[in-house]
Design a protein around this motif. Sequence first.
Motif, mmCIF file in Angstrom:
data_model
loop_
_atom_site.group_PDB
_atom_site.id
_atom_site.type_symbol
_atom_site.label_atom_id
_atom_site.label_comp_id
_atom_site.label_asym_id
_atom_site.label_seq_id
_atom_site.Cartn_x
_atom_site.Cartn_y
_atom_site.Cartn_z
ATOM 1 N N ALA A 339 65.705 -62.912 54.601
ATOM 2 C CA ALA A 339 66.885 -63.588 54.069
ATOM 3 C C ALA A 339 67.198 -63.008 52.705
ATOM 4 C CB ALA A 339 66.648 -65.083 53.962
ATOM 5 N N SER A 340 68.482 -62.936 52.400
ATOM 6 C CA SER A 340 68.918 -62.395 51.111
ATOM 7 C C SER A 340 69.305 -63.502 50.139
ATOM 8 C CB SER A 340 70.103 -61.448 51.324
ATOM 9 O OG SER A 340 71.178 -62.127 51.952
ATOM 10 N N VAL A 341 68.863 -64.717 50.409
ATOM 11 C CA VAL A 341 69.230 -65.866 49.585
ATOM 12 C C VAL A 341 68.518 -65.792 48.241
ATOM 13 C CG1 VAL A 341 69.100 -68.377 49.398
ATOM 14 C CG2 VAL A 341 69.619 -67.310 51.595
ATOM 15 N N ASP A 342 69.271 -66.036 47.164
ATOM 16 C CA ASP A 342 68.669 -66.202 45.846
ATOM 17 C C ASP A 342 68.165 -67.635 45.768
ATOM 18 O OD1 ASP A 342 67.958 -66.466 43.224
ATOM 19 O OD2 ASP A 342 69.938 -66.007 42.395
ATOM 20 N N ALA A 344 66.828 -69.269 43.594
ATOM 21 C CA ALA A 344 67.096 -69.968 42.333
ATOM 22 C C ALA A 344 68.551 -70.404 42.218
ATOM 23 C CB ALA A 344 66.734 -69.066 41.150
ATOM 24 N N ASP A 345 69.389 -69.966 43.167
ATOM 25 C CA ASP A 345 70.811 -70.303 43.138
ATOM 26 C C ASP A 345 71.001 -71.809 43.249
ATOM 27 O OD1 ASP A 345 73.712 -69.302 43.391
ATOM 28 O OD2 ASP A 345 73.493 -70.649 45.106
ATOM 29 N N ILE A 346 71.966 -72.354 42.503
ATOM 30 C CA ILE A 346 72.168 -73.795 42.465
ATOM 31 C C ILE A 346 72.566 -74.349 43.830
ATOM 32 C CG2 ILE A 346 74.593 -73.628 41.732
ATOM 33 C CD1 ILE A 346 74.118 -76.164 40.069
ATOM 34 N N ALA A 347 73.324 -73.580 44.609
ATOM 35 C CA ALA A 347 73.738 -74.053 45.931
ATOM 36 C C ALA A 347 72.521 -74.233 46.838
ATOM 37 C CB ALA A 347 74.735 -73.082 46.556
ATOM 38 N N TYR A 348 71.619 -73.278 46.801
ATOM 39 C CA TYR A 348 70.400 -73.378 47.618
ATOM 40 C C TYR A 348 69.526 -74.531 47.136
ATOM 41 C CZ TYR A 348 65.959 -72.115 49.819
ATOM 42 O OH TYR A 348 64.799 -72.138 50.547
ATOM 43 N N GLN A 349 69.390 -74.687 45.845
ATOM 44 C CA GLN A 349 68.568 -75.767 45.304
ATOM 45 C C GLN A 349 69.155 -77.132 45.657
ATOM 46 O OE1 GLN A 349 65.546 -75.673 43.792
ATOM 47 N NE2 GLN A 349 65.567 -73.501 44.345
ATOM 48 N N VAL A 414 60.464 -77.152 61.027
ATOM 49 C CA VAL A 414 60.807 -75.961 60.267
ATOM 50 C C VAL A 414 59.697 -75.637 59.258
ATOM 51 C CG1 VAL A 414 62.491 -74.891 58.724
ATOM 52 C CG2 VAL A 414 63.264 -76.476 60.507
ATOM 53 N N PHE A 415 59.207 -74.408 59.292
ATOM 54 C CA PHE A 415 58.233 -73.973 58.289
ATOM 55 C C PHE A 415 58.915 -73.846 56.935
ATOM 56 C CE2 PHE A 415 55.745 -72.884 61.975
ATOM 57 C CZ PHE A 415 54.424 -72.992 61.531
ATOM 58 N N GLU A 416 58.196 -74.271 55.898
ATOM 59 C CA GLU A 416 58.742 -74.165 54.543
ATOM 60 C C GLU A 416 59.116 -72.715 54.227
ATOM 61 O OE1 GLU A 416 57.689 -75.593 49.997
ATOM 62 O OE2 GLU A 416 56.052 -75.242 51.422
ATOM 63 N N SER A 417 58.330 -71.771 54.709
ATOM 64 C CA SER A 417 58.597 -70.362 54.444
ATOM 65 C C SER A 417 59.882 -69.859 55.112
ATOM 66 C CB SER A 417 57.413 -69.510 54.921
ATOM 67 O OG SER A 417 57.187 -69.709 56.320
ATOM 68 N N ASP A 418 60.374 -70.589 56.113
ATOM 69 C CA ASP A 418 61.595 -70.181 56.819
ATOM 70 C C ASP A 418 62.859 -70.801 56.242
ATOM 71 O OD1 ASP A 418 60.446 -68.491 58.687
ATOM 72 O OD2 ASP A 418 60.044 -70.103 60.117
ATOM 73 N N TYR A 423 68.656 -71.503 55.880
ATOM 74 C CA TYR A 423 69.812 -71.810 55.036
ATOM 75 C C TYR A 423 70.904 -70.766 55.213
ATOM 76 C CZ TYR A 423 72.651 -72.120 50.791
ATOM 77 O OH TYR A 423 73.693 -72.194 49.917
ATOM 78 N N GLU A 424 70.510 -69.515 55.213
ATOM 79 C CA GLU A 424 71.490 -68.436 55.364
ATOM 80 C C GLU A 424 72.211 -68.531 56.709
ATOM 81 O OE1 GLU A 424 71.124 -64.298 53.371
ATOM 82 O OE2 GLU A 424 70.177 -64.130 55.353
ATOM 83 N N ALA A 425 71.452 -68.794 57.775
ATOM 84 C CA ALA A 425 72.068 -68.912 59.104
ATOM 85 C C ALA A 425 72.975 -70.131 59.189
ATOM 86 C CB ALA A 425 70.976 -68.982 60.166
ATOM 87 N N ALA A 426 72.537 -71.246 58.635
ATOM 88 C CA ALA A 426 73.341 -72.463 58.670
ATOM 89 C C ALA A 426 74.604 -72.314 57.830
ATOM 90 C CB ALA A 426 72.512 -73.649 58.183
ATOM 91 N N ARG A 427 74.484 -71.629 56.707
ATOM 92 C CA ARG A 427 75.656 -71.428 55.836
ATOM 93 C C ARG A 427 76.724 -70.610 56.544
ATOM 94 N NH1 ARG A 427 74.494 -68.425 50.291
ATOM 95 N NH2 ARG A 427 74.059 -66.771 51.827
ATOM 96 N N GLU A 428 76.320 -69.608 57.306
ATOM 97 C CA GLU A 428 77.284 -68.800 58.056
ATOM 98 C C GLU A 428 78.033 -69.637 59.089
ATOM 99 O OE1 GLU A 428 75.149 -65.565 59.719
ATOM 100 O OE2 GLU A 428 74.780 -64.573 57.791
ATOM 101 N N LEU A 429 77.392 -70.698 59.584
ATOM 102 C CA LEU A 429 78.027 -71.588 60.562
ATOM 103 C C LEU A 429 78.812 -72.718 59.895
ATOM 104 C CD1 LEU A 429 75.009 -71.928 63.022
ATOM 105 C CD2 LEU A 429 77.123 -70.644 63.429
ATOM 106 N N GLY A 430 78.757 -72.798 58.586
ATOM 107 C CA GLY A 430 79.420 -73.896 57.881
ATOM 108 C C GLY A 430 78.664 -75.208 57.964
ATOM 109 N N LEU A 431 77.358 -75.157 58.192
ATOM 110 C CA LEU A 431 76.555 -76.363 58.401
ATOM 111 C C LEU A 431 75.521 -76.583 57.305
ATOM 112 C CD1 LEU A 431 75.889 -75.974 62.242
ATOM 113 C CD2 LEU A 431 77.704 -77.285 61.123
ATOM 114 N N ALA A 432 75.651 -75.860 56.200
ATOM 115 C CA ALA A 432 74.656 -75.972 55.135
ATOM 116 C C ALA A 432 75.205 -76.691 53.910
ATOM 117 C CB ALA A 432 74.154 -74.584 54.738
#
Length: 595
Positions: A339-342, A344-349, A414-418, A423-432
Amino acid sequence: MYQYTDFDRQFVKLRAQQFRDQLDRWQRGELSDEQLLPLRLQNGWYIQRYAPMARIAVPYGEISSLQLRTLAHIAREYDRPTPELLAHAQATQDELQAAQPGLTLAAPPLRYGYGHFTTRTNVQFNWIPITRAADVMDLLAGVSMHGIQTSGNDIRNITCDAFEGIAEDGIVDTRPFAEITRQWSSLHPEFSFLPRKFKIAFNGAEEDRAAIGWYDIGLQAVRAADGEVGFKVLVGGGMGRTPIIGAVVREFLPWPELLNYIEAIVRTYNSYGRRDNKWKARIKILVKSEGRGFIDAVEAEYRAIVEQDGAPHTITQAELERVAAHFVVPELKPAALPASVDTADIAYQRWLRQNVRGHRLPQLRIVTLSFKRVGWAPGDADADTLDALAQLADRFSAGEARLTHEQNLLLPWVFESDLPALYEAARELGLARPNIGLLSDMIACPGGDFCSLANARSLPIAAALTERYQDLDELFDLGPIDLHMSGCINSCGHHHSGHIGILGVDKDGKEWYQITLAGSDGTALSGPAVGGKVVGPSFSAAEVPDVIEALLDTFRALRQPGEFFIDALRRVGHDPFKAAANAARHPQPVEAIAA
């Protein structure tokens, strides 16, 4: 999750064959519409405003990736109106829109080819022709699904807390008991024609996330001091025209006696419940009117079942173990996808904070995907999205998912490591969208856009509020708020239990809306289950968004540091909020005020 036995599979396939025969006879004129009515209802088929509505059961919310793919196939191939029907529906919507004085809310487009997640973990389709209903039932039976008893005056789909078996605050995993109850109640010959519909919910955790106080029978798992498992039994809850919280009739019922005691309750209701007035036919009315007399009658019936009938439905240890063997931790392995997710990004947090919960297994997490999206009604998922959900479940959650009371979908393994890859996959679907538990995570029924029982439309209001409250900074500042909306007094959108409730009402053929405040479904945040109170006269559709804004502005002005909306409301009382809501009313013509 539970896997159907050969008997289970044969049961639903034979039921589907029986329904096909009934439909064939109806089409040949051998059955009248009146004769077909109870038969199709007990298989989950309604006739709604424009087309049949199919309601598919998802017992206690558990659904597999294979079942999700089958629902996607049904949405894509069967949930399709004819051009003539769609044109008629759109013309009707346009007439409703034009009839509203000063209405500025645009109705969302009439979609097809999708499923709708309900508050009771069913999936509904709105456009399947009745002539194709038997084909759909065959498809469902092929993946251990059906619509049996999702409507009609019988025991409906059994529900649970979506976190059963995985919650950090779990007491007992009640899914085996819910499954045993489902099997016992399916096509029960004595309880197929009750005075009115009947709903049962289980909760197995310290926090009541199943809203058991609002059910005909609510069952809270408890452990005695010696470790014995049993249930606190509540009876007589319900929403609708007369909202009532269930009364405790047993503080501790040993688990082997579960079905015997449920049978005593339902048999008492079947004997004494009213059948002359559907508004007074629910068990809540019987419990309220008879009080202690009802409890005494249930206890007498229970003694007769145990002493005279030999307690025929006592759950044995062997049967519990047989069913519980299906509810074990599946074979798990991390997806280990890049995954290329940052992180530390506020959206992910924010997503971690709102949509991800702890798990009883420390290396795992529980992830909720949000189905509250701009341009979509709450709980709607089209065919492509249903297929994508199946893929997410396979990749990240051992092929399992769960539907929630709040009309979202949860991944339980869901494994914590995943989490970054998910998140990246769900965001692409508009579900995150990180809005779980916040204002825009609203509950709403389809309302008058589809339902023939509704007094007003819910979807234009839901769309307007979803679009208005897109600013995540604002949502996080407001904090947790339960917004629930129903298109009529039947309360499919659970407006009674919302911190803010919206109820569609009819006045002289026009759509108006009542606002209620301070309801609760029983969660730790909201406190004990209670019905909200109406704040004043009803509002027009155009006024509702401004009324909600006025309520929120009042909260901002009156809250103390760190205080949530529901707590501030209870501390200061309704009066400031009621005054603000009424001040937000648009100037009305004299005839509108008189109405």
